[in-house]
Design an enzyme around this catalytic site. Structure first.
Site, PDB file in Angstrom:
ATOM      1  N   ASN A 181      46.360  -7.897  34.025  1.00 40.89           N
ATOM      2  CA  ASN A 181      47.519  -7.492  34.872  1.00 40.89           C
ATOM      3  C   ASN A 181      48.735  -7.780  33.905  1.00 40.89           C
ATOM      4  O   ASN A 181      49.141  -8.943  34.040  1.00 40.89           O
ATOM      5  CB  ASN A 181      47.441  -8.542  35.997  1.00 40.89           C
ATOM      6  CG  ASN A 181      48.349  -8.361  37.189  1.00 40.89           C
ATOM      7  OD1 ASN A 181      49.347  -7.511  36.777  1.00 40.89           O
ATOM      8  ND2 ASN A 181      48.441  -8.631  38.140  1.00 40.89           N
ATOM      9  N   CYS A 203      52.095  -6.555  37.809  1.00 48.97           N
ATOM     10  CA  CYS A 203      52.485  -6.985  38.928  1.00 48.97           C
ATOM     11  C   CYS A 203      54.144  -7.230  38.852  1.00 48.97           C
ATOM     12  O   CYS A 203      54.625  -7.659  38.007  1.00 48.97           O
ATOM     13  CB  CYS A 203      52.237  -8.633  39.258  1.00 48.97           C
ATOM     14  SG  CYS A 203      52.970  -9.415  40.558  1.00 48.97           S
ATOM     15  N   ALA A 241      54.443  -9.048  48.497  1.00 48.69           N
ATOM     16  CA  ALA A 241      54.934  -9.769  47.230  1.00 48.69           C
ATOM     17  C   ALA A 241      54.004 -11.376  47.583  1.00 48.69           C
ATOM     18  O   ALA A 241      54.640 -12.219  48.278  1.00 48.69           O
ATOM     19  CB  ALA A 241      56.389 -10.205  47.374  1.00 48.69           C
ATOM     20  N   THR A 285      51.269  -1.753  41.676  1.00 40.55           N
ATOM     21  CA  THR A 285      52.504  -1.092  42.678  1.00 40.55           C
ATOM     22  C   THR A 285      53.790  -0.791  42.106  1.00 40.55           C
ATOM     23  O   THR A 285      54.115  -1.123  40.923  1.00 40.55           O
ATOM     24  CB  THR A 285      52.652  -2.334  43.590  1.00 40.55           C
ATOM     25  OG1 THR A 285      52.970  -3.494  42.787  1.00 40.55           O
ATOM     26  CG2 THR A 285      51.435  -2.727  44.478  1.00 40.55           C
TER      27      THR A 285
HETATM   28  C1  SIN Z   1      50.475 -10.466  43.758  1.00 39.99           C
HETATM   29  O1  SIN Z   1      49.512 -11.271  43.986  1.00 39.99           O
HETATM   30  O2  SIN Z   1      51.567 -10.800  43.996  1.00 39.99           O
HETATM   31  C2  SIN Z   1      50.116  -8.969  43.725  1.00 39.99           C
HETATM   32  C3  SIN Z   1      49.504  -8.797  42.336  1.00 39.99           C
HETATM   33  C4  SIN Z   1      50.078  -7.901  41.324  1.00 39.99           C
HETATM   34  O3  SIN Z   1      50.972  -6.800  42.139  1.00 39.99           O
HETATM   35  O4  SIN Z   1      49.627  -7.476  40.599  1.00 39.99           O
END
Ligand code: SIN
Length: 295
Positions: free
Chosen positions: A124, A127, A73, A189
């Site tokens: 993205n 996340c 996280a 993820t």
């Molecule tokens: C993160 O920086 O929190 C992970 C990025 C992601 O899960 O896309």
């Protein structure tokens, strides 16, 4: 094991040196580590996700290594527009810039900073643990289409990285396609959590995080298979890949290329290792493999 013909491959508007791509978030926070992964044999690299404002990320612990995966996280830490300077040393290289925003305008603003330096954008929208960003966009097909359209107007290839944390990933994939995406990346993820019996508290500072690594590979295979069957644009597989056999399995599910992330932890030479096993002088055409499990 089957081997493939080697050589450059065009996927989602980008010429890759081979089928393997460095996934966002791993060794992608600075220009020198992106350049190193290209030297180590990656066919292209994706940066850490860059957003509209600098962020320091979630309170720690931010990353916990489990038996068969990694729980993180991080909280989308990034330097925002200052990341531009990191790409100066990578001009002309196959660098895909991962970007995020909380709405279509923010996606457009962040993309505008990298129009001259990115070979493509990876959005993205996946996340699973950043309030107002990532999967909060990526679980809403209308928003996914609008954010994709906001970046498509720059006439650079747009890849959209999808979350598996939805009932039907094909609905979101089709929304990205309708917004003008050139490729889909599956998967980011899986939303997850562990609790420490010793301290009787969640192991992550943010409580919830995203699971990557071997544990999620079968989920990635399923998502790639579903998207390949439902969408017209190429699918790029991602999630728990650590060997040439994994790459071939995702290609059989429908992946035109494959991203690798968590398995590089402690093994930065992995691209060289996998390409050594994946390609051979008597290799078959990748076209014979991509999506063959559907026939
Ligand atoms: C993160 O920086 O929190 C992970 C990025 C992601 O899960 O896309």
């Amino acid at each position: 094991m089957i081997q493939l013909q080697s050589g450059p491959v065009e996927v989602g508007g980008v010429t890759l040196r081979n089928h393997l791509i460095l996934a966002a978030g791993v060794l992608g926070t600075c220009g020198s580590s992106l350049a190193r992964m290209l030297r180590e044999g990656a066919g292209a690299v994706v940066s850490k996700s860059i957003g509209p404002e600098p962020r320091s990320g979630h309170a720690g612990p931010c990353l916990v290594v489990l038996e068969d995966g990694v729980l993180n996280a991080m909280g989308l830490p990034n330097p925002s527009s200052d990341f531009r300077g990191e790409l100066d040393q990578l001009k002309g290289e196959p660098v895909i810039v991962s970007i995020f925003g909380g709405n279509p305008d923010e996606f457009g603003t962040v993309a505008s900073w990298f129009v001259d330096s990115a070979a493509a954008f990876e959005l993205n929208v996946s996340c699973p643990h950043a309030s107002g960003y990532g999967a909060q966009i990526g679980t809403n097909p209308d928003l996914v289409e609008a954010c994709t359209a906001a970046v498509s107007r720059f006439h650079k290839p747009v890849w959209v990285k999808l979350t598996p944390n939805v009932t039907d990933i094909t609905t979101v994939g089709i929304a990205a396609q309708d917004g003008g995406a050139n490729a889909l990346v599956a998967i980011n993820t899986v939303k997850a959590m562990r609790i420490s019996p010793e301290i009787r508290k969640p192991v992550l500072g943010n409580r919830f995080g995203g699971l990557s690594g071997k544990a999620i590979f079968p989920i990635a295979v399923r998502c790639v298979y579903e998207l390949y069957g439902a969408c017209e644009i190429p699918v790029i597989g991602c999630g728990g890949v650590s060997s040439a056999a994994d790459v071939l399995e995702l290609m059989m599910a429908g992946a035109s290329a494959v991203e690798i992330g968590s398995a590089l932890r402690g093994n930065p030479g992995l691209f060289r290792e996998i390409t050594g096993n994946l390609y051979g002088t008597d290799g078959i055409s990748p076209a014979e493999i991509v999506g063959c499990a559907h026939d």
